[in-house]
Enzyme design. Structure first.
Site, mmCIF file in Angstrom:
data_model
loop_
_atom_site.group_PDB
_atom_site.id
_atom_site.type_symbol
_atom_site.label_atom_id
_atom_site.label_comp_id
_atom_site.label_asym_id
_atom_site.label_seq_id
_atom_site.Cartn_x
_atom_site.Cartn_y
_atom_site.Cartn_z
ATOM 1 N N GLY A 46 76.589 16.885 65.293
ATOM 2 C CA GLY A 46 75.952 15.778 65.999
ATOM 3 C C GLY A 46 74.434 15.813 65.987
ATOM 4 O O GLY A 46 73.791 14.898 66.501
ATOM 5 N N HIS A 71 51.625 17.236 51.252
ATOM 6 C CA HIS A 71 52.179 16.165 50.420
ATOM 7 C C HIS A 71 53.184 15.352 51.241
ATOM 8 O O HIS A 71 53.537 15.739 52.355
ATOM 9 C CB HIS A 71 52.816 16.723 49.139
ATOM 10 C CG HIS A 71 54.011 17.593 49.387
ATOM 11 N ND1 HIS A 71 53.899 18.887 49.861
ATOM 12 C CD2 HIS A 71 55.343 17.358 49.244
ATOM 13 C CE1 HIS A 71 55.115 19.400 49.979
ATOM 14 N NE2 HIS A 71 56.014 18.495 49.621
ATOM 15 N N ASP A 194 54.691 28.833 47.236
ATOM 16 C CA ASP A 194 56.004 28.162 47.307
ATOM 17 C C ASP A 194 57.102 29.001 46.635
ATOM 18 O O ASP A 194 56.996 29.322 45.462
ATOM 19 C CB ASP A 194 55.855 26.802 46.601
ATOM 20 C CG ASP A 194 57.151 26.003 46.509
ATOM 21 O OD1 ASP A 194 58.140 26.376 47.162
ATOM 22 O OD2 ASP A 194 57.142 24.973 45.803
ATOM 23 N N HIS A 368 59.705 22.089 41.893
ATOM 24 C CA HIS A 368 59.213 23.396 42.346
ATOM 25 C C HIS A 368 59.101 24.384 41.191
ATOM 26 O O HIS A 368 59.979 24.438 40.320
ATOM 27 C CB HIS A 368 60.150 23.975 43.411
ATOM 28 C CG HIS A 368 60.215 23.144 44.654
ATOM 29 N ND1 HIS A 368 59.309 23.294 45.682
ATOM 30 C CD2 HIS A 368 61.049 22.145 45.015
ATOM 31 C CE1 HIS A 368 59.605 22.427 46.641
ATOM 32 N NE2 HIS A 368 60.661 21.717 46.260
ATOM 33 N N HIS A 390 57.924 28.948 52.118
ATOM 34 C CA HIS A 390 58.840 27.878 51.698
ATOM 35 C C HIS A 390 60.070 28.416 50.979
ATOM 36 O O HIS A 390 60.101 28.459 49.747
ATOM 37 C CB HIS A 390 58.165 26.862 50.758
ATOM 38 C CG HIS A 390 56.957 26.201 51.318
ATOM 39 N ND1 HIS A 390 56.643 26.222 52.650
ATOM 40 C CD2 HIS A 390 55.966 25.499 50.714
ATOM 41 C CE1 HIS A 390 55.529 25.553 52.834
ATOM 42 N NE2 HIS A 390 55.091 25.110 51.691
ATOM 43 N N ASP A 443 68.589 14.964 68.822
ATOM 44 C CA ASP A 443 69.875 14.259 68.857
ATOM 45 C C ASP A 443 69.655 12.934 69.576
ATOM 46 O O ASP A 443 69.336 12.918 70.757
ATOM 47 C CB ASP A 443 70.928 15.111 69.576
ATOM 48 C CG ASP A 443 72.310 14.461 69.528
ATOM 49 O OD1 ASP A 443 72.458 13.430 68.825
ATOM 50 O OD2 ASP A 443 73.224 14.978 70.177
HETATM 51 ZN ZN LIG Z 1 59.043 21.285 50.612
HETATM 52 ZN ZN LIG Z 2 57.926 18.785 48.590
#
Ligand SMILES: [Zn+2]
Ligand SMILES: [Zn+2]
Length: 556
Positions: A46, A71, A194, A368, A390, A443
């Site tokens: 939920g 971004h 990243d 990526h 990330h 929620d």
């Molecule tokens: Zn991302």
């Molecule tokens: Zn992204």
């Protein structure tokens, strides 16, 4: 001479894909770096969205200088329209990023709580004590940035989401020369990079290679109506789909609200070239010859209620698909969406549609960097310290290993998780005291009111159901006045289990009688416990199930 310490606090995105959020601390001020959301796992019943824990930010709200958004993806900016309910600060990013962010904030009615500050490629700008440099990177949405923070403790370089696409659709390359120059001149004290694809070997494919595949597909499917689906923020993918369509003399129509909005925004900004002559409203394409139409739709992740999902269920009010249609899913399911996407594909195939997806043709390229690109960044920036960001934990660890391979000293590679804080001082970089970084659930209109307790209840209800026992008792005598009445959902189907429910009632009556025997007063709370225990034992003995038991004992 000693310099004041600088901190980096990770509020999200380290140990999961999504809700990326970090805070850089200089001279008592805080600069946020992204504030994203995450889509819930299947076991978060939920829940609509998951946000970073805002506790620490709220406590230090008056110290926030602004938020740099690297971004225009939701996992980097989707939390802002919630954080701005409590706090007010400027948002800094490229024109496109802010254009995409603006929609959500405007919908939430919070535009007056922020100022949108546009920064350009390679611009270096000061915000309070923060000396920031915005470095172009390629990714699956245009105009993303890596950010260099020139601090009293040296330069912190944060890559943002990136890949090293040497032939990007718009020619705007990841600016490796600037990163190299920073490394050469002042050195990179700490690199944050990243890790999403850190466990993928090789090099990511160029976005333009997808264009060639699309062109071939449009050629092979000449005469048929073509419906494509991709992320609405993937302007370069949309461009390549439109280019393929137009080169085969098809008109383009968008389907789905975010697709329509983003196409309009990107065309206004000159980032997307689709001539007016080749753009149609979706309501006008049913009458056109199939071979003259290309629809670009949302729903590539199989999201419920999205345009593609509705088409696959034959419930779209705009398009009715037939065996004469071809659907191209120009995407790859993000973790957690695989099942929804395969359901959509199944629905399309059932209709007889020809479906092309990334498992069949190279109709998608990741945004990526993979291992060889990550190594390139490590070799160009030669960081003194390194922290992977990330990604899920395994991605972070893979990336940490790459950094060691590339010559970063093992004790200078710090794998952090959500809530960890790094302190940079004259002696080095170390972990400082951590901050709260749990999941903040959204929620409906509620943020934070659903926690682990509610989710645990929902799981029990979903898996085992509920049994409610209602009984009225005379507190003086202990006699049952009405009931017990048993109501259940999800345990047994009541009308087919009358006998079982009768037996259960009998058990409850017996238990109450025993509990009340020889006592003069009877408090409701302990009687409720008696009812719960008796019902629970009976249900478990007879059916080996553990539904939620809700005893309702009332006094007459
Ligand atoms: Zn991302
Ligand atoms: Zn992204």
């Amino acid at each position: 001479m000693t310099s004041a310490p600088v901190t980096v606090t990770f509020l999200g995105g380290l140990g999961e894909i999504g809700r990326n959020c970090a805070a850089i601390g200089v001279e008592g001020r805080i600069m946020l770096l992204d504030c994203g959301l995450m889509f819930p796992d299947a076991d978060m019943l939920g829940i609509d969205l998951v946000l970073p824990d805002f506790t620490w930010l709220r406590e230090h709200g008056d110290r926030i200088e602004g938020c740099i958004v690297t971004h225009g993806h939701e996992d980097h900016m989707g939390g802002l329209s919630f954080l701005l309910r409590d706090l007010s600060f400027p948002i800094i990013g490229s024109a496109l990023t802010l254009g995409l962010a603006r929609n959500r904030i405007e919908e939430a009615g919070l535009l007056d709580r922020t100022e949108l500050v546009v920064v350009g490629d390679n611009e270096r700008r000061r915000f309070g004590p923060f000396d920031c440099e915005f470095i172009p990177v390629t990714h699956s949405v245009p105009h993303g940035f890596a950010t260099a923070f020139h601090t009293p403790q040296g330069t912190i370089l944060h890559t943002g989401d990136f890949k090293l696409d040497l032939t990007p659709v718009d020619g705007r390359l990841t600016d490796l020369s600037v990163m190299g120059a920073i490394a050469q001149n002042e050195g990179v004290r700490l690199l944050l990079s990243d890790s999403t694809n850190a466990d993928q070997h090789g090099h990511s494919r160029s976005e333009t290679s997808v264009g060639k595949v699309l062109h071939e597909l449009f050629n092979a499917h000449a005469g048929r109506r073509i419906i494509t689906a991709c992320f609405a923020s993937h302007i370069h993918r949309i461009q390549q789909i439109a280019d393929a369509a137009i080169s085969f003399d098809r008109v383009v129509a968008t389907l789905g609200m975010s697709m329509r909005k983003n196409v309009r925004l990107a065309r206004e900004m000159g980032l997307l070239r689709i001539p007016d002559s080749h753009l149609r409203d979706i309501e006008d394409v049913e009458d056109l010859a199939p071979g003259k139409v290309c629809v670009i739709s949302t729903g590539s992740q199989g999201e419920t209620m999205s345009a593609l999902t509705l088409m696959a269920a034959n419930e779209s009010r705009w398009l009715k698909l037939t065996p004469d249609d071809t659907v191209i899913l120009s995407s790859h399911p993000i973790p957690g969406n695989e099942m929804n996407v395969s359901k959509v594909i199944d629905g399309l195939v059932r209709i007889g549609v020809e479906v092309v997806h990334s498992g069949l043709e190279d109709v998608h390229a990741t945004g990526h960097a993979k291992q060889e690109e990550l190594k390139t960044i490590l070799s160009i920036t030669r960081p003194e310290w390194f922290t992977p960001v990330h990604g899920e934990y395994r991605h972070l660890v893979s990336h940490a290993r790459l950094a060691e391979q590339m010559g970063v000293a093992a004790d200078h590679v710090l794998v952090c998780e959500d809530g960890d804080a790094l302190v940079l001082d004259d002696d080095g970089v170390r972990k400082g005291p951590s901050v709260p970084a749990g999941y903040l659930y959204v929620d409906g209109s509620g943020v934070g009111d659903v926690g682990h307790g509610v989710l645990r209840d929902r799981r029990v209800l979903a898996e085992e159901g509920v049994v409610v026992v209602i009984v009225t008792v005379d507190v003086k005598t202990g006699a049952i006045i009405t009931g017990p009445e048993i109501i259940t959902r999800g345990w047994v189907h009541a009308s087919e289990a009358e006998g079982l429910l009768d037996e259960c009632r009998h058990e409850v009556v017996q238990a109450l009688k025993e509990a009340c025997a020889g006592k003069s007063t009877h408090d409701i709370e302990s009687l409720q416990k008696v009812v719960r225990r008796a019902t629970g034992r009976f249900v478990n003995d007879r059916t080996k199930r553990r539904p939620m038991i809700v005893p309702v004992v009332m006094e007459a």
